[in-house]
Scaffold this motif. Structure first.
Motif, PDB file in Angstrom:
ATOM      1  N   LEU A 188      40.470  49.633  30.646  1.00 16.62           N
ATOM      2  CA  LEU A 188      41.912  49.553  30.097  1.00 16.62           C
ATOM      3  C   LEU A 188      42.898  48.956  31.191  1.00 16.62           C
ATOM      4  O   LEU A 188      43.852  48.336  30.807  1.00 16.62           O
ATOM      5  N   ILE A 189      42.507  49.288  32.382  1.00 20.23           N
ATOM      6  CA  ILE A 189      43.623  49.177  33.313  1.00 20.23           C
ATOM      7  C   ILE A 189      42.844  48.267  34.478  1.00 20.23           C
ATOM      8  O   ILE A 189      41.928  48.732  34.982  1.00 20.23           O
ATOM      9  N   ALA A 190      43.363  47.068  34.828  1.00 21.98           N
ATOM     10  CA  ALA A 190      42.998  46.368  35.775  1.00 21.98           C
ATOM     11  C   ALA A 190      43.562  46.782  37.287  1.00 21.98           C
ATOM     12  O   ALA A 190      44.648  46.853  37.261  1.00 21.98           O
ATOM     13  N   LEU A 191      42.645  47.087  38.285  1.00 23.38           N
ATOM     14  CA  LEU A 191      42.952  47.676  39.576  1.00 23.38           C
ATOM     15  C   LEU A 191      42.633  46.545  40.402  1.00 23.38           C
ATOM     16  O   LEU A 191      41.844  45.719  40.701  1.00 23.38           O
ATOM     17  N   ASP A 192      44.112  46.396  41.282  1.00 24.22           N
ATOM     18  CA  ASP A 192      44.068  45.512  42.564  1.00 24.22           C
ATOM     19  C   ASP A 192      44.486  46.293  43.635  1.00 24.22           C
ATOM     20  O   ASP A 192      45.682  46.443  43.903  1.00 24.22           O
ATOM     21  N   CYS A 193      43.468  46.639  44.599  1.00 26.09           N
ATOM     22  CA  CYS A 193      43.638  47.658  45.558  1.00 26.09           C
ATOM     23  C   CYS A 193      42.849  47.313  46.771  1.00 26.09           C
ATOM     24  O   CYS A 193      41.473  47.328  46.692  1.00 26.09           O
ATOM     25  N   PRO A 194      43.301  46.893  47.918  1.00 27.60           N
ATOM     26  CA  PRO A 194      42.387  46.885  49.281  1.00 27.60           C
ATOM     27  C   PRO A 194      41.942  48.131  49.398  1.00 27.60           C
ATOM     28  O   PRO A 194      42.396  49.110  49.516  1.00 27.60           O
ATOM     29  N   GLU A 195      40.402  47.574  50.001  1.00 27.79           N
ATOM     30  CA  GLU A 195      39.737  48.874  50.333  1.00 27.79           C
ATOM     31  C   GLU A 195      40.098  49.428  51.733  1.00 27.79           C
ATOM     32  O   GLU A 195      39.716  50.622  51.828  1.00 27.79           O
ATOM     33  N   ALA A 196      41.047  48.941  52.337  1.00 32.62           N
ATOM     34  CA  ALA A 196      41.083  49.678  53.920  1.00 32.62           C
ATOM     35  C   ALA A 196      42.220  50.242  53.774  1.00 32.62           C
ATOM     36  O   ALA A 196      42.620  51.148  54.755  1.00 32.62           O
ATOM     37  N   ILE A 197      43.232  50.486  52.643  1.00 29.26           N
ATOM     38  CA  ILE A 197      44.080  51.473  52.709  1.00 29.26           C
ATOM     39  C   ILE A 197      43.669  52.965  52.471  1.00 29.26           C
ATOM     40  O   ILE A 197      42.881  53.433  51.715  1.00 29.26           O
ATOM     41  N   GLU A 198      44.299  53.948  53.459  1.00 24.47           N
ATOM     42  CA  GLU A 198      44.085  55.279  53.143  1.00 24.47           C
ATOM     43  C   GLU A 198      45.166  56.031  53.122  1.00 24.47           C
ATOM     44  O   GLU A 198      46.133  55.582  53.657  1.00 24.47           O
ATOM     45  N   VAL A 199      45.333  57.009  52.183  1.00 27.36           N
ATOM     46  CA  VAL A 199      46.331  57.813  52.118  1.00 27.36           C
ATOM     47  C   VAL A 199      46.042  59.454  52.503  1.00 27.36           C
ATOM     48  O   VAL A 199      44.937  59.812  52.555  1.00 27.36           O
ATOM     49  N   THR A 200      47.316  59.923  52.856  1.00 21.73           N
ATOM     50  CA  THR A 200      47.041  61.621  53.159  1.00 21.73           C
ATOM     51  C   THR A 200      47.181  62.403  52.074  1.00 21.73           C
ATOM     52  O   THR A 200      47.285  61.855  50.799  1.00 21.73           O
ATOM     53  N   ARG A 201      46.799  63.502  52.077  1.00 21.64           N
ATOM     54  CA  ARG A 201      46.831  64.612  50.754  1.00 21.64           C
ATOM     55  C   ARG A 201      47.928  64.660  50.239  1.00 21.64           C
ATOM     56  O   ARG A 201      48.037  64.436  48.973  1.00 21.64           O
ATOM     57  N   GLU A 202      48.974  64.792  50.915  1.00 23.34           N
ATOM     58  CA  GLU A 202      50.473  64.707  50.613  1.00 23.34           C
ATOM     59  C   GLU A 202      50.787  63.499  49.796  1.00 23.34           C
ATOM     60  O   GLU A 202      51.537  63.719  48.328  1.00 23.34           O
ATOM     61  N   HIS A 203      50.534  62.342  50.182  1.00 22.41           N
ATOM     62  CA  HIS A 203      50.726  61.150  49.258  1.00 22.41           C
ATOM     63  C   HIS A 203      49.832  61.143  48.125  1.00 22.41           C
ATOM     64  O   HIS A 203      50.279  60.558  47.001  1.00 22.41           O
ATOM     65  N   ALA A 204      48.591  61.511  48.213  1.00 20.53           N
ATOM     66  CA  ALA A 204      47.512  61.318  47.287  1.00 20.53           C
ATOM     67  C   ALA A 204      48.035  62.351  46.008  1.00 20.53           C
ATOM     68  O   ALA A 204      47.947  62.086  44.873  1.00 20.53           O
ATOM     69  N   ASP A 205      49.023  63.389  46.418  1.00 21.49           N
ATOM     70  CA  ASP A 205      49.437  64.281  45.209  1.00 21.49           C
ATOM     71  C   ASP A 205      50.477  63.559  44.502  1.00 21.49           C
ATOM     72  O   ASP A 205      50.641  63.463  43.302  1.00 21.49           O
ATOM     73  N   ALA A 206      51.468  62.900  45.218  1.00 25.55           N
ATOM     74  CA  ALA A 206      52.418  62.132  44.538  1.00 25.55           C
ATOM     75  C   ALA A 206      52.067  61.080  43.569  1.00 25.55           C
ATOM     76  O   ALA A 206      52.371  60.819  42.648  1.00 25.55           O
ATOM     77  N   ILE A 207      50.669  60.249  44.106  1.00 19.85           N
ATOM     78  CA  ILE A 207      50.211  59.055  43.456  1.00 19.85           C
ATOM     79  C   ILE A 207      49.700  59.628  42.185  1.00 19.85           C
ATOM     80  O   ILE A 207      49.670  59.110  41.074  1.00 19.85           O
TER      81      ILE A 207
END
Length: 326
Positions: A211-230
């Motif tokens: 139901l949700i179309a995702l458009d995200c480059p594979e090369a992006i990595e995020v920290t644990r802190e950013h992942a919590d916010a996301i």
């Protein structure tokens, strides 16, 4: 060259002895010259003469010495070097220190030595460790709860053909939510953003179609802190959409992520564009618990979160800063 002969304990102590931190002067070759009285107390040093003249880095544990030496190189180059590291006191008491190192220069600008300030952050470190332990326990209990719910669904549906398909679909969705909790199991500090977003939205499907179309480059990595916010933001948006918007009542959602250049540096931008039935504006209601929590976490991470309501949907945008050395 900053030399011991130029230092007067009396004159220096009048300026620095009131500091509760451990203040040290180190010569340009890395030898320890002086430590303020309160610093000696913090480090449980009874006789400074036993330490004076020794290489300062050598007084740290073996695994930390390269970090101290590298920080001094950075400080000599004009930076203010900062690090957090473990170092027991002279009497062996365990301590964690937040350390800053800056160059000392002569009136002519020549590098003559270093000044370092170490702050005891042992309690803060212990509190962080306790919090991480608590979070790990909560994740473990949540995974067990997910597994128990899945088992109950299968048990209830057993022998009832009409309920089996529904139960299996719900088990798949619950399992996807459980997988999101495991992305940071262990000690890894980063995770792939496309994996994180894909996992967060994978439970929301209809007839096998996302139901949700995702458009995200594979090369992006995020920290644990950013992942919590996301995770918090996407969770709030999916719940709101399930109750009042496109997920629950039909429509289209696009989730995009990209790296942007700004005057202040690079940032990660994630946008949620929803069209269909106009969701109830509960997410953006002033004082709403979901929005208040999102705003607090985003501010703590140096980011922003905004919602723009449209005639038939909404556009939400989350930004998070990317450190210069990433």
């Amino acid at each position: 060259m900053l030399s011991k002969a130029e230092l007067s304990p009396e004159s220096l102590s009048r300026v620095l002895e009131q500091s509760s931190d451990c203040v040290k002067l180190v010569d340009a070759d890395g030898a320890l010259l002086w430590m303020n009285p309160n610093g000696q107390c913090a480090m449980e040093v009874d006789d400074f003469q036993a330490l004076g003249g020794k290489e300062w880095a050598s007084l740290w544990p073996d695994e930390t010495r390269p970090l101290i030496r590298q920080a001094m190189v950075e400080a000599a180059g004009g930076q203010v070097a900062r690090l957090e590291a473990y170092c027991p006191t002279a009497k062996g008491s365990p301590r964690w220190w937040e350390v800053s190192i800056s160059a000392v220069r002569s009136p002519e600008g020549a590098h003559t030595g270093f000044i370092s300030i170490s702050r005891d952050v042992s309690q803060l470190h212990a509190d962080r460790e306790a919090l991480q332990t608590l979070l790990a326990e909560m994740r473990h209990r949540l995974k067990n709860s997910f597994a128990m719910v899945c088992a109950m669904l299968r048990s209830i549906a057993r022998g009832h053909e009409g309920n089996t398909a529904f139960a299996e679909e719900m088990v798949a969705r619950i399992s996807a939510l459980a997988t999101a909790q495991t992305l940071f199991d262990g000690e890894q500090a980063f995770t792939a953003l496309d994996d994180l977003l894909g996992t967060l939205i994978s439970p929301f499907r209809e007839g096998g179609r996302p139901l949700i179309a995702l458009d995200c480059p594979e090369a992006i990595e995020v920290t644990r802190e950013h992942a919590d916010a996301i995770s918090l933001v996407i969770g709030e948006l999916t719940v709101n959409s399930t109750k009042h918007g496109a997920i629950g009542h039909g429509g289209a959602i696009t989730l995009c992520a990209q790296i942007e250049d700004t005057p202040d540096g690079r940032q990660l931008a994630i946008t949620w564009s929803e069209r269909g039935r106009r969701p109830v504006e509960s997410t953006s209601r002033p004082g709403g618990q979901g929005l208040a929590l999102i705003e607090r976490i985003c501010r703590a991470r140096g980011g922003t979160f905004t919602i723009a309501w449209q005639d038939e949907g909404l556009d939400a945008r989350l930004t998070l800063p990317i450190p210069a050395d990433s």
